[in-house]
Design a protein around this motif. Structure first.
Motif, short mmCIF file in Angstrom:
data_model
loop_
_atom_site.label_atom_id
_atom_site.label_comp_id
_atom_site.label_asym_id
_atom_site.label_seq_id
_atom_site.Cartn_x
_atom_site.Cartn_y
_atom_site.Cartn_z
N PRO A 183 0.84 -1.20 0.00
CA PRO A 183 0.00 0.00 0.00
C PRO A 183 0.87 1.24 0.00
N THR A 184 0.57 2.16 -0.89
CA THR A 184 1.42 3.33 -1.12
C THR A 184 0.59 4.59 -0.94
N THR A 185 1.04 5.46 -0.07
CA THR A 185 0.29 6.67 0.24
C THR A 185 1.05 7.92 -0.18
N ILE A 186 0.34 8.80 -0.87
CA ILE A 186 0.89 10.06 -1.34
C ILE A 186 0.37 11.20 -0.46
N PRO A 187 1.22 11.87 0.31
CA PRO A 187 0.78 13.06 1.04
C PRO A 187 0.61 14.22 0.06
N ILE A 188 -0.46 14.99 0.19
CA ILE A 188 -0.76 16.04 -0.78
C ILE A 188 -1.01 17.36 -0.05
N ALA A 189 -0.27 18.39 -0.44
CA ALA A 189 -0.39 19.69 0.22
C ALA A 189 -1.15 20.70 -0.61
N ARG A 190 -1.40 20.42 -1.92
CA ARG A 190 -2.07 21.38 -2.79
C ARG A 190 -3.22 20.72 -3.52
N THR A 191 -3.99 21.55 -4.22
CA THR A 191 -5.18 21.01 -4.90
C THR A 191 -5.01 20.97 -6.41
N PHE A 192 -4.70 22.10 -7.03
CA PHE A 192 -4.70 22.17 -8.49
C PHE A 192 -3.30 22.18 -9.11
N SER A 193 -2.28 22.37 -8.32
CA SER A 193 -0.92 22.50 -8.85
C SER A 193 -0.53 21.26 -9.65
N GLY A 194 0.21 21.48 -10.74
CA GLY A 194 0.71 20.38 -11.54
C GLY A 194 -0.20 19.91 -12.65
N LEU A 195 -1.29 20.63 -12.87
CA LEU A 195 -2.25 20.20 -13.90
C LEU A 195 -1.62 20.16 -15.29
N MET A 196 -0.65 21.02 -15.54
CA MET A 196 -0.07 21.10 -16.88
C MET A 196 1.22 20.28 -17.05
N ASN A 197 1.60 19.50 -16.02
CA ASN A 197 2.85 18.74 -16.12
C ASN A 197 2.83 17.76 -17.28
N ARG A 223 2.82 18.38 -7.66
CA ARG A 223 1.54 17.78 -8.00
C ARG A 223 0.51 18.03 -6.89
N GLY A 224 -0.65 18.48 -7.29
CA GLY A 224 -1.75 18.68 -6.37
C GLY A 224 -2.74 17.53 -6.42
N ALA A 225 -3.82 17.67 -5.65
CA ALA A 225 -4.79 16.59 -5.51
C ALA A 225 -5.46 16.23 -6.84
N LEU A 226 -5.79 17.24 -7.66
CA LEU A 226 -6.54 16.95 -8.88
C LEU A 226 -5.72 16.15 -9.89
N PRO A 227 -4.49 16.55 -10.26
CA PRO A 227 -3.73 15.71 -11.19
C PRO A 227 -3.40 14.33 -10.62
N ILE A 228 -3.19 14.23 -9.32
CA ILE A 228 -2.94 12.92 -8.71
C ILE A 228 -4.18 12.04 -8.82
N LYS A 229 -5.35 12.63 -8.59
CA LYS A 229 -6.61 11.88 -8.72
C LYS A 229 -6.77 11.36 -10.15
N VAL A 230 -6.51 12.19 -11.13
CA VAL A 230 -6.63 11.77 -12.54
C VAL A 230 -5.65 10.63 -12.83
N LEU A 245 -0.42 19.07 5.30
CA LEU A 245 -1.13 18.30 4.28
C LEU A 245 -2.62 18.64 4.24
N ARG A 246 -3.17 18.60 3.03
CA ARG A 246 -4.61 18.82 2.86
C ARG A 246 -5.33 17.53 2.50
N PHE A 247 -4.61 16.60 1.86
CA PHE A 247 -5.20 15.33 1.45
C PHE A 247 -4.11 14.25 1.51
N SER A 248 -4.56 13.01 1.32
CA SER A 248 -3.64 11.92 1.00
C SER A 248 -4.39 10.96 0.08
N ALA A 249 -3.62 10.22 -0.69
CA ALA A 249 -4.20 9.23 -1.60
C ALA A 249 -3.43 7.93 -1.43
N THR A 250 -4.15 6.82 -1.38
CA THR A 250 -3.51 5.52 -1.24
C THR A 250 -3.85 4.64 -2.44
N TYR A 251 -2.84 4.05 -3.02
CA TYR A 251 -3.02 3.06 -4.09
C TYR A 251 -2.09 1.90 -3.78
#
Length: 577
Positions: free
Chosen positions: A101-115, A130-137, A174-180
């Motif tokens: 299980p791999t967890t990404i700590p996320i401090a921003r929301t929209f940053s990194g959309l254009m990477n 990278r923010g929450a939105l590009p990580i979610k995608v 941190l504002r979010f985290s994501a686990t995959y």
């Protein structure tokens, strides 16, 4: 006196020096293509100048993964291939490759959309954080790629409160985290040996030889055994060059005439630390933490053999050579860990082992090394015989790369494929039960060993533990190396006889986890050298030389000093193995 196993290999070459293919380079890609070609009915020789899996292949992050961040470079095909191969390894080698299980700590929301778009249009600079939105995608694409054969759970997002509850020591910013889920490999060096043992069993006319050098000898080739200096003549129809970071250096030595060409490889150096910190180990909560440092580079840390594995650096190198983790790299990694877990004290004194290797990446002019492709390809060089160069590649995709290389070699030889390896079990992964605990229970019941020893043997050998115990329990020296150690003296003899061991370094760095776990000590080194010396017929001066060389190697390349070894001899408080 070399082992009978090595004698037999050399005798096979003496008896018949004609091979369909010679593979040069005994890292994971070389071993993979050796197995692949041997299983198609060809007679194949594998030659490695040091020990098997002793170069770049011994220095991975120990992750078996789909390459989430490759999506940002637009490498969708590589991600699909990596995920397929990850899942195959989970099924074929469950004793060594396990879900992570791999967890990404996320401090921003929209940053990194254009990477991703920047990578698509060829921008080679550092990506935005990278923010929450590009990580979610990215995670949705990751899940989508495995929708038809899902082995691991889908990803999930958490808000700050739940993240803090599960990982209270993580940065409060941190504002979010994501686990995959991806996977990790416990003993990559041992898996390489198991691939070789499988090949020998299934294709006995093929030969794998470590600690040997190959060179052109007129119209043919010669291989020289580094132990005896014996020189053996070879003939082959095809050369496969799998020397990784040393590809550009080695390819001219194997050609029938010198021809300069543009370099194939653009290496980057990656260093890792093994950290003994109970507090940090507990804080990870069983997950890998996969996060961005301030400079945009991805860093990782995860529980590994009772310690914490942390890395990695990504530094461009100009020359292929043996490398080590420099103090500046160590401090960089430790600084990144402190940013992620600011309340935990993490010091250089807690580093029990370090290692570094060169990633053999395809040549690239990208300014930001993270933009360099992790893909692979095969390049054919004209000559007598033709030479097929394996360029790039990574641990996770070794089988796919080997399959692709084998197919072009088979086409060159006018042969067809007779066997597929995608679902072929590896070593102790054959007939592995539903859980490791099931095998442990069988070992305890059948052989009367302790729970602790059963756990170690299951972890290190999988179902091959039966072979280990059949050998060890019939001997008088099946006693621990030192008090509290799960490895026994008889087990060292078993490894000498069956796993291509030549020197002390082979045993203590690659056949056992004694060094990487931080368990290695002066006493263990001397005990193992004595056992190997008796088994392999070393005179006293050879044994002393092996000990000196290994201790020097630990200090020069792994950050383990003689003082640390002495302290461990006198103050060991944890079981080794």
């Amino acid at each position: 006196m070399p082992s009978q196993q090595r004698d037999d290999s050399i005798e096979q070459i003496r008896r018949n020096g004609d091979f369909d293919v010679v593979v040069v380079g005994g890292g994971i890609n070389g071993i993979g293509v050796y197995r692949e070609l041997a299983l198609q009915g060809l007679r194949v020789l594998l030659v490695e100048r040091r020990d098997f899996c002793s170069g770049c292949s011994s220095a991975p992050s120990r992750m078996i993964h789909g390459g989430l961040r490759y999506l940002e470079n637009g490498e969708l095909g590589l991600v699909r291939e990596s995920l397929r191969e990850r899942d195959a390894l989970l099924l074929n080698a469950p004793h060594m490759v396990r879900p992570l299980p791999t967890t990404i700590p996320i401090a921003r929301t929209f940053s990194g959309l254009m990477n991703g778009a920047a990578g698509f249009f060829g921008w080679s600079g550092r990506p935005s954080q990278r923010g929450a939105l590009p990580i979610k995608v990215g995670l949705m694409l990751y899940d989508w790629a495995t929708r038809h054969r899902r082995l691991l759970p889908k990803h999930r997002f958490r808000r700050a409160r739940e993240t803090s509850r599960l990982w209270p020591a993580l940065s409060p910013r941190l504002r979010f985290s994501a686990t995959y889920f991806d996977a990790w490999i416990s003993y990559p060096e041992r898996l390489c040996v198991e691939l070789l043992l499988d090949t020998k069993r299934l294709a006995p006319e093929c030969v794998a030889l470590n600690h040997a050098k190959i060179a052109r000898a007129g119209d043919h080739f010669a291989v020289t055994d580094s132990q005896s200096s014996e020189r053996l003549q070879l003939r082959t129809r095809v050369i496969v060059n799998a020397t990784g970071a040393w590809l550009d250096e080695s390819l001219e030595l194997l050609r029938d005439e010198a021809r300069r060409s543009e370099p194939f490889v653009s290496g980057t150096k990656g260093s890792h630390l093994i950290i003994d910190s109970d507090e940090l180990y507990r804080a990870l909560n069983g997950h890998m933490i996969f996060f961005e440092n301030d400079d945009g580079r991805v860093c990782i840390m995860f529980p590994y053999l009772g310690r914490v594995l942390a890395g990695s650096t990504d530094i461009r190198v100009e020359k292929a050579e043996r490398v080590r983790c420099e103090p500046g790299e160590r401090d960089y990694i430790l600084g990144a860990l402190r940013e992620a877990f600011p309340s935990i004290e993490i010091t250089a004194e807690q580093v029990v082992f370090s290692y570094s290797g060169i990633r053999p990446l395809p040549r690239s002019d990208h300014e930001f090394t993270g933009r360099i492709s992790r893909s692979h390809f095969v390049h054919r060089l004209e000559g007598t015989p033709p030479q097929f160069c394996m360029v790039g590649g990574k641990w996770t995709t070794f089988r796919a790369f080997a399959e692709q290389t084998a197919d072009v070699v088979l086409a060159e030889l006018g042969r067809g494929r007779v066997r597929d390896t995608l679902a072929l079990p590896i070593g102790g992964g054959a007939n592995f039960p539903a859980s490791a605990q099931d095998l442990e229970a069988v070992l305890v019941s059948r052989y009367g060993i302790s729970d602790e020893r059963a756990a170690w043997l299951t972890d290190a050998y999988g179902t091959r533990a039966h072979d280990v115990l059949a050998f060890c329990l019939d001997r008088d020296d099946d006693v621990p190396l030192v008090a509290g150690c799960r490895l026994t003296r008889a087990e060292i003899v078993f490894l000498c006889r069956t796993e291509y061991v030549v020197g002390l370094e082979d045993m203590l760095l690659r056949r056992t986890p004694l060094s990487i776990r931080g368990d290695i000590s002066t006493l263990i080194i001397e005990r193992v050298a004595a056992i190997m010396g008796e088994e392999l017929g070393w005179p006293p001066e050879r044994r002393a030389s092996e000990i000196r060389s290994f201790i020097r190697d630990l200090e020069d390349y792994h950050g383990v000093t003689g003082e640390m070894l002495e302290q461990r001899t006198h103050h060991r408080s944890i079981p080794c193995g």
